[in-house]
Structures are given as structure tokens and as C-alpha cells.
Motif scaffolding. Structure first.
Motif, PDB file in Angstrom:
ATOM      1  N   CYS A  26      35.426  14.256  -6.970  1.00 50.33           N
ATOM      2  CA  CYS A  26      34.339  13.665  -7.755  1.00 50.33           C
ATOM      3  C   CYS A  26      33.790  12.424  -7.063  1.00 50.33           C
ATOM      4  N   LEU A  27      34.680  11.617  -6.512  1.00 51.62           N
ATOM      5  CA  LEU A  27      34.261  10.419  -5.785  1.00 51.62           C
ATOM      6  C   LEU A  27      33.398  10.799  -4.585  1.00 51.62           C
ATOM      7  N   ASP A  36      26.912   5.331  -0.077  1.00 49.15           N
ATOM      8  CA  ASP A  36      28.116   4.496  -0.049  1.00 49.15           C
ATOM      9  C   ASP A  36      27.827   3.010  -0.210  1.00 49.15           C
ATOM     10  N   GLN A  37      26.620   2.684  -0.678  1.00 52.29           N
ATOM     11  CA  GLN A  37      26.289   1.287  -0.962  1.00 52.29           C
ATOM     12  C   GLN A  37      25.993   1.074  -2.442  1.00 52.29           C
ATOM     13  N   ASN A  38      25.948   2.146  -3.204  1.00 52.59           N
ATOM     14  CA  ASN A  38      25.590   2.056  -4.626  1.00 52.59           C
ATOM     15  C   ASN A  38      26.819   2.354  -5.487  1.00 52.59           C
ATOM     16  N   TRP A  39      27.789   1.445  -5.451  1.00 55.99           N
ATOM     17  CA  TRP A  39      29.057   1.682  -6.148  1.00 55.99           C
ATOM     18  C   TRP A  39      28.915   1.624  -7.662  1.00 55.99           C
ATOM     19  N   ARG A  44      29.971   4.803 -12.334  1.00 57.71           N
ATOM     20  CA  ARG A  44      29.481   5.302 -13.617  1.00 57.71           C
ATOM     21  C   ARG A  44      29.521   6.835 -13.666  1.00 57.71           C
ATOM     22  N   ALA A  45      29.171   7.475 -12.562  1.00 58.74           N
ATOM     23  CA  ALA A  45      29.086   8.940 -12.529  1.00 58.74           C
ATOM     24  C   ALA A  45      30.445   9.624 -12.624  1.00 58.74           C
ATOM     25  N   PHE A  49      35.388  11.920 -15.391  1.00 55.33           N
ATOM     26  CA  PHE A  49      36.290  12.876 -14.755  1.00 55.33           C
ATOM     27  C   PHE A  49      37.685  12.323 -14.491  1.00 55.33           C
ATOM     28  N   SER A  50      37.998  11.177 -15.089  1.00 53.88           N
ATOM     29  CA  SER A  50      39.311  10.579 -14.847  1.00 53.88           C
ATOM     30  C   SER A  50      40.412  11.408 -15.502  1.00 53.88           C
TER      31      SER A  50
END
Length: 85
Positions: A26-27, A36-39, A44-45, A49-50
Motif C-alpha cells: 500500500c505504501l 515521494d515528496q507528498n507524505w 492519508r491514503a 489499510f493498517s
């Protein structure tokens, strides 16, 4: 005095349990979509899915960036080995 030293180690960096394969996928998928700059967007996305029982900050921006960095390190090493004989 010795008991106070151990308390600071708990606050070090990120989660101590490993991320599941599902969480890592998912990550990686979220980073492919958001970059990879919009953490903020990545975090949030992937929160829905945790795995059960994860703390609320499991997918914090900092932890996502750190985990993604670890994924890159783990996957780049085999790519360096090319035998064309």
C-alpha cells in the motif's frame, strides 16, 4: 539513574514492529500515485489499510518516509548485480 536512560530509547524512531507485506505494498502504491515528496497524501491514503491494533501514528508522514527509504534500500541492492556472460 539507569532506569531513566531506557525511557528515552522508546521515543527513538518509528514503529518497532515490522510493517506487513500488505502495508508495504500500500505504501509503495501510494508513493507511485502521489510521489515521494507528498507524505501527507501518502499517509492519508494508506491509513485505511493498517493491520488491526496499529497505533494511530503508525502511518505518520515521518514513518511512511522512513519505511519507504528502507524499502528502497532493500530493493536496490539486488539490482546492482548484473551478469551478462
Amino acid at each position: 539513574m539507569a532506569s531513566g536512560i531506557g525511557k528515552h530509547k522508546i521515543l527513538n524512531v518509528g514503529p518497532t514492529e515490522p510493517w506487513s507485506v500488505r502495508e508495504k505494498l500500500c505504501l509503495a502504491s501510494s508513493v507511485m500515485r502521489s510521489g515521494d515528496q507528498n507524505w501527507v497524501s501518502v499517509s492519508r491514503a494508506i491509513k485505511p489499510f493498517s493491520e488491526p491494533g496499529r497505533p494511530p501514528d503508525w502511518f505518520s508522514q515521518k514513518h511512511c518516509a522512513s519505511q519507504y527509504s528502507e524499502l528502497l534500500e532493500a530493493t536496490e541492492a539486488p539490482k546492482l548485480v548484473h551478469n551478462h556472460t
